[in-house]
Enzyme design. Structure first.
Site, PDB file in Angstrom:
ATOM      1  N   ASN A  90       0.807  -1.227   0.000  1.00 41.93           N
ATOM      2  CA  ASN A  90       0.000   0.000   0.000  1.00 41.93           C
ATOM      3  C   ASN A  90       0.840   1.278   0.000  1.00 41.93           C
ATOM      4  OD1 ASN A  90      -2.478   1.708   0.817  1.00 41.93           O
ATOM      5  ND2 ASN A  90      -1.100   1.945   2.579  1.00 41.93           N
ATOM      6  N   TYR A 155       3.646   9.161 -11.625  1.00 42.53           N
ATOM      7  CA  TYR A 155       2.714   8.376 -10.800  1.00 42.53           C
ATOM      8  C   TYR A 155       1.898   7.411 -11.675  1.00 42.53           C
ATOM      9  CZ  TYR A 155      -0.848   7.563  -7.193  1.00 42.53           C
ATOM     10  OH  TYR A 155      -1.707   6.987  -6.281  1.00 42.53           O
TER      11      TYR A 155
HETATM   12  P1  NAI Z   1      -0.640   8.628   2.393  1.00 44.06           P
HETATM   13  O1  NAI Z   1       0.357   9.617   1.922  1.00 44.06           O
HETATM   14  O2  NAI Z   1      -1.648   9.021   3.404  1.00 44.06           O
HETATM   15  O3  NAI Z   1       0.087   7.319   2.930  1.00 44.06           O
HETATM   16  C1  NAI Z   1       1.180   6.724   2.286  1.00 44.06           C
HETATM   17  C2  NAI Z   1       2.052   6.064   3.336  1.00 44.06           C
HETATM   18  O4  NAI Z   1       3.149   5.445   2.674  1.00 44.06           O
HETATM   19  C3  NAI Z   1       2.627   7.077   4.337  1.00 44.06           C
HETATM   20  O5  NAI Z   1       2.417   6.619   5.656  1.00 44.06           O
HETATM   21  C4  NAI Z   1       4.098   7.127   3.987  1.00 44.06           C
HETATM   22  O6  NAI Z   1       4.933   7.383   5.110  1.00 44.06           O
HETATM   23  C5  NAI Z   1       4.324   5.721   3.434  1.00 44.06           C
HETATM   24  N1  NAI Z   1       5.487   5.675   2.554  1.00 44.06           N
HETATM   25  C6  NAI Z   1       5.830   6.556   1.578  1.00 44.06           C
HETATM   26  N2  NAI Z   1       7.001   6.200   1.037  1.00 44.06           N
HETATM   27  C7  NAI Z   1       7.407   5.071   1.654  1.00 44.06           C
HETATM   28  C8  NAI Z   1       8.549   4.236   1.538  1.00 44.06           C
HETATM   29  N3  NAI Z   1       9.523   4.511   0.666  1.00 44.06           N
HETATM   30  N4  NAI Z   1       8.631   3.149   2.334  1.00 44.06           N
HETATM   31  C9  NAI Z   1       7.663   2.871   3.235  1.00 44.06           C
HETATM   32  N5  NAI Z   1       6.571   3.640   3.417  1.00 44.06           N
HETATM   33  C10 NAI Z   1       6.447   4.726   2.628  1.00 44.06           C
HETATM   34  O7  NAI Z   1      -1.342   8.087   1.061  1.00 44.06           O
HETATM   35  P2  NAI Z   1      -2.669   7.225   0.885  1.00 44.06           P
HETATM   36  O8  NAI Z   1      -3.637   8.092   0.205  1.00 44.06           O
HETATM   37  O9  NAI Z   1      -3.032   6.537   2.127  1.00 44.06           O
HETATM   38  O10 NAI Z   1      -2.157   6.188  -0.204  1.00 44.06           O
HETATM   39  C11 NAI Z   1      -2.051   4.786   0.007  1.00 44.06           C
HETATM   40  C12 NAI Z   1      -1.892   4.111  -1.338  1.00 44.06           C
HETATM   41  O11 NAI Z   1      -3.062   4.344  -2.130  1.00 44.06           O
HETATM   42  C13 NAI Z   1      -0.716   4.642  -2.173  1.00 44.06           C
HETATM   43  O12 NAI Z   1      -0.101   3.581  -2.862  1.00 44.06           O
HETATM   44  C14 NAI Z   1      -1.379   5.581  -3.144  1.00 44.06           C
HETATM   45  O13 NAI Z   1      -0.623   5.760  -4.309  1.00 44.06           O
HETATM   46  C15 NAI Z   1      -2.683   4.860  -3.392  1.00 44.06           C
HETATM   47  N6  NAI Z   1      -3.746   5.693  -3.923  1.00 44.06           N
HETATM   48  C16 NAI Z   1      -4.241   6.730  -3.184  1.00 44.06           C
HETATM   49  C17 NAI Z   1      -5.235   7.525  -3.706  1.00 44.06           C
HETATM   50  C18 NAI Z   1      -5.832   8.658  -2.950  1.00 44.06           C
HETATM   51  O14 NAI Z   1      -6.673   9.364  -3.545  1.00 44.06           O
HETATM   52  N7  NAI Z   1      -5.504   8.900  -1.694  1.00 44.06           N
HETATM   53  C19 NAI Z   1      -5.767   7.288  -5.062  1.00 44.06           C
HETATM   54  C20 NAI Z   1      -5.202   6.157  -5.720  1.00 44.06           C
HETATM   55  C21 NAI Z   1      -4.220   5.392  -5.155  1.00 44.06           C
END
Ligand code: NAI
Length: 247
Positions: A90, A155
Site C-alpha cells: 500500500n 505516478y
Molecule cells: P498517504 O500519503 O496518506 O500514505 C502513504 C504512506 O506510505 C505514508 O504513511 C508514507 O509514510 C508511506 N510511505 C511513503 N514512502 C514510503 C517508503 N519509501 N517506504 C515505506 N513507506 C512509505 O497516502 P494514501 O492516500 O493513504 O495512499 C495509500 C496508497 O493508495 C498509495 O499507494 C497511493 O498511491 C494509493 N492511492 C491513493 C489515492 C488517494 O486518492 N488517496 C488514489 C489512488 C491510489
C-alpha cells in the site's frame, strides 16, 4: 473475524488508507506487521491503536525502495511470526508536475517507491508463501494508473506498472495457491489528496457519480475482502474502488 490466525504485512501502514486498513485487519482478527518509513507517524499510530484496545501488531520502520532494508525487515517479520499469509503493498507517493517541468529525479523517485518497492517486498515475501503453498498479495494501483492523469506522468507510469506486475504474478504464482490482485482507488480523502488545491478537489468531486470522494475505509474494506477466503477464486484482477469516477 474473516482474517483470524492470518499474519499480514501492510506497507504504508501509518498513512491515510494504511491506518484504515490496519484497523480493519485487526478488527477481522489478523496479526499485523505495520510497515512504514515515517517512524514518528508509526509511533503515534501504535499509541492510538492501543487506546482502541487493538494490540495484535508490531511496527517496523522500513523504506520499501531499499532492497537491503526490505530483505532485513521481511526476514525479521517471518522469524517473529513464523508465517506471512497476506502482503498489502500500500505504500506510495506522489511528486506531481507536468511533463515539461518534471525532473528526472521526480520521475525516478516515484517509480522507485511505487513500483520497485512493490517488486522488492513481494519478491522477499513470496518464498514464504510458496513454502506454505498459500498466500494473498494485494497491490495498490490507482485510477491514474488505468487512465492517466494531468500532472502525473511519473505516478501514472508507476501505477500502470503495478497492474502489469499483478497480472504477471497471477500467472506465475497461481499454481502455488497464491492469489494476486490489485485495488485501484479513486480520489480518496487522505493526506496524499489533501495536499491538492481545493479547486482541484472540488472539480474531481463533481466528476464522481456517487457525488463524494472515497473514504480510507472504502479502500480498506476492499483489501479485507481480497485478503479473505471469500475471494479465493479472484485472481489477477484489478478492483476499482472509485465511485465510478471514470467509466
Ligand atoms: P498517504 O500519503 O496518506 O500514505 C502513504 C504512506 O506510505 C505514508 O504513511 C508514507 O509514510 C508511506 N510511505 C511513503 N514512502 C514510503 C517508503 N519509501 N517506504 C515505506 N513507506 C512509505 O497516502 P494514501 O492516500 O493513504 O495512499 C495509500 C496508497 O493508495 C498509495 O499507494 C497511493 O498511491 C494509493 N492511492 C491513493 C489515492 C488517494 O486518492 N488517496 C488514489 C489512488 C491510489
Amino acid at each position: 473475524m474473516r482474517l483470524q490466525q492470518k499474519v499480514a504485512i501492510i506497507t504504508g501502514g501509518s498513512g491515510g488508507i494504511g491506518q484504515a486498513t490496519v484497523r480493519r485487519f485487526l478488527q477481522e482478527g489478523a496479526t499485523v506487521a505495520i510497515v512504514d518509513y515515517d517512524e514518528q507517524a508509526l509511533h503515534q499510530w501504535a499509541t492510538q491503536l492501543r487506546t482502541e484496545h487493538l494490540e495484535s501488531f508490531e511496527t517496523y520502520v522500513l523504506d520499501v525502495s531499499s532492497l537491503d532494508h526490505v530483505q532485513k525487515v521481511i526476514t525479521q517479520i517471518a522469524e517473529r511470526f513464523g508465517t506471512i499469509d497476506i502482503l498489502v503493498n500500500n505504500a506510495g507517493i506522489t511528486q506531481d508536475a507536468q511533463l515539461t517541468k518534471m525532473t528526472a529525479e521526480q520521475f525516478q523517485h516515484v517509480l522507485e517507491v511505487n513500483t520497485t518497492g512493490v517488486f522488492y517486498c513481494t519478491q522477499q515475501v513470496v518464498p514464504h508463501m510458496i513454502a506454505q503453498q498459500s498466500g494473498k498479495i494485494i497491490n495498490t494501483t490507482s485510477v491514474s494508473g488505468v487512465h492517466g492523469n494531468f500532472g502525473q506522468t511519473n505516478y501514472a507510469a508507476s501505477k500502470a506498472a503495478v497492474i502489469g506486475m499483478t497480472e504477471t504474478w497471477a500467472k506465475e504464482l497461481g499454481r502455488h495457491n497464491i492469489n494476486v490482485n490489485a485495488v485501484a482507488p479513486g480520489f480518496t480523502l487522505t493526506p496524499m489528496v489533501k495536499k491538492m488545491p481545493d479547486a482541484v478537489i472540488e472539480k474531481m468531486t463533481k466528476m464522481i457519480p456517487l457525488g463524494r470522494l472515497g473514504k480510507p475505509e472504502d479502500i480498506a474494506n476492499a483489501y479485507v475482502f481480497l485478503a479473505s477466503d471469500e475471494a479465493n477464486y479472484i485472481h489477477g484482477h484489478t478492483l476499482h474502488v472509485d465511485g465510478a469516477i471514470i467509466m
